[in-house]
Design a protein around this motif. Structure first.
Motif, PDB file in Angstrom:
ATOM      1  N   GLY A 177       0.820  -1.211   0.000  1.00 34.20           N
ATOM      2  CA  GLY A 177       0.000   0.000   0.000  1.00 34.20           C
ATOM      3  C   GLY A 177       0.850   1.254   0.000  1.00 34.20           C
ATOM      4  N   ALA A 178       1.895   1.272   0.817  1.00 36.60           N
ATOM      5  CA  ALA A 178       2.797   2.425   0.842  1.00 36.60           C
ATOM      6  C   ALA A 178       3.515   2.584  -0.497  1.00 36.60           C
ATOM      7  N   ASP A 181       1.039   4.104  -2.917  1.00 33.73           N
ATOM      8  CA  ASP A 181       0.822   5.511  -2.594  1.00 33.73           C
ATOM      9  C   ASP A 181       1.992   6.383  -3.046  1.00 33.73           C
ATOM     10  N   GLU A 218      -3.880  -2.786  -6.366  1.00 34.40           N
ATOM     11  CA  GLU A 218      -3.848  -1.717  -7.355  1.00 34.40           C
ATOM     12  C   GLU A 218      -5.254  -1.213  -7.681  1.00 34.40           C
TER      13      GLU A 218
END
Length: 319
Positions: free
Chosen positions: A275-276, A279, A317
């Motif tokens: 997730g990081a 981002d 994604e």
């Protein structure tokens, strides 16, 4: 037979001990048998033949999952049919050396080859085989590929094995009492594979968890695995049960905190890292190499870590 409290204390100690190093590099621990290892009594009346924490090979005869059984005064319940007729027969021989009680039910933990390819042997003995409806669908749709893969590594050890789906099916729960022992066969929800099944014995506080729970080896994330669903199933359905003793799908029997560490904590950590990465604008080619060093001690890390990261990226994604 060891006193229950002795075995319980041994398992509970694992929660504070360093991770046990499993046997990825040992080709076979029980050379006189088709089984990779001799069944051990986990708690009184519950046994498991612990599989290799490595991919299936000719040397381990495809016994790279846990083949478990419960002995009662009115029959034996087997969890996982084995990866071949020969492996199922070897497990049956071990059971017969321990009890005169017949095997009365076999439970498939999912629709993977090492759970179901021994079904034909057990049906030949007149034993009913139970599986979740989704696991049966997987076997019916992909049976040819499943047995072809097994024949590829197992060679002559595959002789006589054929694809036989379970003859009994369930959706959410199948409860049965045998010899005074209440056994609940559960499908808690989406996890590792379609039709993942857990066998819960409430009176003994033990769960034969199947592939919802891993220990000692890195769990594989398949293209069809929904990791967010797996986490949700764990938190909403498994945590409230919180079994004291756990026989995971792979790795030695242990306790609930230990399988939480190597299953739930791994999934949440990998999703946080991916997730990081997303981002920050990262792409798939870089996602394979997110930091998973804290999990390097797990068997099959080299085979699975980058694949898992790529599959979680593809899942997240579009979330």
């Amino acid at each position: 037979m060891k006193p229950f409290h002795f075995v319980a204390a041994s398992l509970m100690a694992v929660s504070t001990a360093p991770a046990i190093h499993a046997s990825e590099d040992i080709a076979d621990q029980y050379p006189q048998s088709e089984l990779y290892s001799k069944p051990v009594e986990v708690i009184p009346h519950v046994f498991s033949a612990i599989g290799a924490t490595a991919p299936p090979t000719y040397e381990n005869a495809g016994h790279n999952n846990n083949l478990s059984f419960v002995i009662t005064d009115a029959g034996v319940v087997v969890i996982n049919a084995g990866a071949s007729d020969r492996l199922a027969r070897a497990l049956h021989d071990e059971i017969k050396s321990l009890t005169d009680q017949p095997v009365v039910l076999v439970v498939n933990e999912n629709g993977q080859g090492h759970a179901i390819l021994g079904n034909g042997y057990w049906r030949d003995q007149g034993v009913d085989v139970l599986a979740h409806v989704d696991a049966i669908t997987e076997v019916e749709e992909n049976g040819d590929a499943i047995i072809t893969g097994m024949r590829g590594y197992n060679k002559d050890r595959a002789e006589g094995t054929r694809v036989v789906p379970a003859n009994l099916r369930f959706e959410d729960e199948y409860a049965v009492t045998i010899g005074g022992v209440e056994i609940k066969v559960l499908h808690l929800g989406p996890a590792h594979d379609p039709g993942d099944t857990q066998v819960w014995i409430p009176a003994w506080e033990i769960m034969i968890a199947g592939d919802i729970a891993f220990h000692e080896r890195m769990l594989p994330i398949f293209p069809h695995t929904c990791t967010s669903c797996w986490i949700e199933t764990w938190m909403d359905k498994l945590e409230p049960i919180a079994p004291t003793y756990v026989i995971p799908g792979h790795g030695h029997p242990t306790n609930f905190p230990q399988v939480r560490r190597y299953t739930l904590d791994y999934l949440t950590d990998l999703r946080a890292k991916i997730g990081a990465h997303i981002d920050a604008g990262g792409d798939l080619s870089q996602a394979y190499y997110v930091d998973q060093e804290q999990w390097r001690n797990l068997d099959t890390f080299e085979e699975l870590a980058t694949k898992n990261a790529g599959r979680v990226f593809e899942e997240m994604e579009w979330e």
